[in-house]
Design an enzyme around this catalytic site. Structure first.
Site, PDB file in Angstrom:
ATOM      1  N   GLN A 169      51.326  28.919  92.235  1.00  0.00           N
ATOM      2  CA  GLN A 169      52.431  29.124  93.166  1.00  0.00           C
ATOM      3  C   GLN A 169      51.968  29.866  94.414  1.00  0.00           C
ATOM      4  O   GLN A 169      52.447  29.608  95.519  1.00  0.00           O
ATOM      5  CB  GLN A 169      53.527  29.934  92.474  1.00  0.00           C
ATOM      6  CG  GLN A 169      54.899  29.812  93.110  1.00  0.00           C
ATOM      7  CD  GLN A 169      55.656  28.605  92.610  1.00  0.00           C
ATOM      8  OE1 GLN A 169      55.483  28.212  91.477  1.00  0.00           O
ATOM      9  NE2 GLN A 169      56.469  28.018  93.434  1.00  0.00           N
ATOM     10  N   LYS A 192      50.317  27.271  96.606  1.00  0.00           N
ATOM     11  CA  LYS A 192      51.293  26.260  96.992  1.00  0.00           C
ATOM     12  C   LYS A 192      52.249  26.819  98.046  1.00  0.00           C
ATOM     13  O   LYS A 192      52.554  26.160  99.043  1.00  0.00           O
ATOM     14  CB  LYS A 192      52.076  25.798  95.764  1.00  0.00           C
ATOM     15  CG  LYS A 192      52.950  24.580  96.009  1.00  0.00           C
ATOM     16  CD  LYS A 192      53.824  24.256  94.808  1.00  0.00           C
ATOM     17  CE  LYS A 192      53.030  23.921  93.590  1.00  0.00           C
ATOM     18  NZ  LYS A 192      53.918  23.494  92.467  1.00  0.00           N
ATOM     19  N   LYS A 230      56.078  33.865  89.077  1.00  0.00           N
ATOM     20  CA  LYS A 230      56.656  32.952  88.088  1.00  0.00           C
ATOM     21  C   LYS A 230      57.180  33.781  86.927  1.00  0.00           C
ATOM     22  O   LYS A 230      56.672  34.863  86.656  1.00  0.00           O
ATOM     23  CB  LYS A 230      55.603  31.961  87.570  1.00  0.00           C
ATOM     24  CG  LYS A 230      56.189  30.679  87.000  1.00  0.00           C
ATOM     25  CD  LYS A 230      56.691  29.754  88.098  1.00  0.00           C
ATOM     26  CE  LYS A 230      57.273  28.469  87.538  1.00  0.00           C
ATOM     27  NZ  LYS A 230      57.654  27.519  88.602  1.00  0.00           N
ATOM     28  N   THR A 286      61.766  18.067  95.617  1.00  0.00           N
ATOM     29  CA  THR A 286      60.434  17.859  95.035  1.00  0.00           C
ATOM     30  C   THR A 286      60.092  16.375  94.951  1.00  0.00           C
ATOM     31  O   THR A 286      58.984  15.954  95.311  1.00  0.00           O
ATOM     32  CB  THR A 286      60.339  18.512  93.648  1.00  0.00           C
ATOM     33  OG1 THR A 286      60.650  19.905  93.756  1.00  0.00           O
ATOM     34  CG2 THR A 286      58.942  18.356  93.071  1.00  0.00           C
TER      35      THR A 286
END
Length: 446
Positions: free
Chosen positions: A113, A116, A128, A211
């Site tokens: 993450q 990203k 997370k 997404t």
């Protein structure tokens, strides 16, 4: 402190400090194997123990969640929040509710993450969280009481400028609503501390679709750069949930022929390809009846491969949208014999060995940290809308999303090679790393 002189010594040290965490070690190995030549050419990134700090989460919160079920019995679950890196902004990442949740999986997801989020160009760090709570088959009352109990501890670690969670597997709009509501009650504050909210209380248009749409936008940019396109292509999609459904919707707009979907029970094959009407039927079964792909196959009279994944079906493009490590080396050996492109819609659905097999065979391969970053990007846009107390039209959000995915693709090409064929894994890893590393170096040793 002596710093590792090779990627293997670095990874060996990491494994000694993190035994029994295979998912996390796999994620770090994939990133640093591709990063190491770049790091060796740029020794500044070996200063201040940057790499050693980068693989160590800033904070890990672990706690128990005690709640009362419908029969009046006390249940106990374990929950985590991994606040991995805040160099470029508040921690940002979903909360996963699934029996498989453990620290290794959440560290892997938080690590991924971080890069990203950096790729989106938005000011978001990496985090997370989740719990081993399983929402499947549970009443709404049970789920609400669990979510509220979880927030009695988690709320103190969140804030719009500290940590902004979202949904994930087993944690959709309903669960986000329960958690956001409890957060508001406990903190006496309506500031944005969750994304993926309902439209009635600060959610963003296009968030559910993001997404899947973004995966197709990125894949199309990758195909176009190499003289290809979606039109007329046979496409295999794995999964049948939110990401898979909106991936199919957008691929159909580009005249692709999507012929598979799947779930944990098996794979549906429709050689005629999905249509808008067929997709609506699948969505009704999955989203409203909470049914299975097998139910859709039976109602349509289509081929259903029980216990199998889609990768034995000959296709031009493969879009794995189910879960981590679903596409292994054996599957890659089958599918690469005709596939032109693979793009990850799920988080790390392709094993390292399978990724290497695709790259060795000259298959275009888009890693998830780039290809499926649109969900995160739209979460960032939701945060921006909440901060400004406004809501954007769907068209504006979609246009911003397309621009962000184009920027991510450009960054991958810049760092992955602008020659005949771009190495998107290297490009995505280096582009995300550079942004996070520069921020960490600028802020000193923290």
């Amino acid at each position: 402190m002596e710093y590792a002189v090779s990627v293997e010594s670095f990874l060996s040290s990491l494994q000694r400090h993190n035994p029994h965490q295979p998912e996390y070690l796999q994620a770090v190995r994939e990133v640093f194997t591709s990063l190491w030549p770049f790091i060796e050419r740029n020794p500044a990134y070996r200063e201040q123990a940057l790499l050693e700090r980068l693989v160590e989460p800033e904070r890990i919160i672990q706690f128990r969640v005690s709640w009362v079920d419908d029969r009046g019995q006390v249940q106990v679950n374990r929950a985590f929040r991994v606040q991995f890196n805040s160099a470029i902004g508040p921690y940002k990442g979903g909360m996963r509710f699934h029996p498989s949740v453990n620290l290794s999986i959440l560290k892997f997801l938080g690590f991924e993450q971080t890069f990203k989020n950096a790729l989106t160009t938005l000011p978001m760090g990496g985090g997370k969280g989740g719990s081993d709570f399983d929402p499947k088959g549970k009443s709404q009352g049970r789920i609400m009481r669990f979510c509220q109990a979880l927030m009695t501890e988690l709320y103190r670690h969140l804030g719009p400028d500290t940590d902004v969670p979202a949904g994930d597997i087993g944690d959709g709009g309903r669960e986000v609503g329960f958690m956001a509501g409890m957060m508001k009650k406990l903190s006496n504050n309506t500031a944005c501390v969750f994304t993926g909210k309902g439209l009635s209380f600060g959610g963003s248009l296009i968030r559910p679709e993001a997404t899947g749409y973004g995966l197709v936008y990125f894949t199309d940019a990758m195909l176009q750069r190499h003289g290809l396109g979606f039109e007329g292509m046979r496409v295999a999609v794995s999964g049948s949930g939110n990401v898979a459904q909106y991936t199919i919707e957008k691929a159909l707009e580009l005249d692709a022929r999507v012929i598979t979907v799947s779930d944990s029970g098996g794979t549906l094959v429709d050689e005629d390809g999905f249509t808008t009407e067929k997709l609506a039927h699948l969505a009704e079964i999955k989203n409203q009846r909470y049914g299975r792909v097998a139910d859709y196959a039976a109602e349509r009279g289509l081929t259903y491969l029980a216990g199998q994944q889609p990768w034995n079906v000959p296709v031009d493009i493969a879009l794995p949208c189910a879960t981590q490590n679903e596409l292994d080396l054996e599957a890659a050996r089958v599918i690469r014999n005709g596939v032109k492109a693979v793009a990850e819609g799920a988080n790390m659905p392709t094993t390292i060995q399978a990724t290497d097999a695709f790259l060795d065979a000259g298959v275009l391969f888009a890693p998830g940290k780039a290809a499926n970053a649109a969900g995160l990007a739209t979460s960032g846009l939701e945060m921006a809308q909440n901060a400004a107390r406004i809501g954007w039209r769907a068209e504006k959000v979609d246009v911003r999303l397309q621009h962000i995915m184009a920027d991510i693709h450009h960054a991958c090409v810049e760092y992955g090679g602008e020659g005949k064929q771009t190495h998107y894994v290297h490009g995505a890893n280096i582009a995300g790393f550079v942004k996070v590393a520069e921020a960490m170096l600028a802020q000193g040793v923290l």
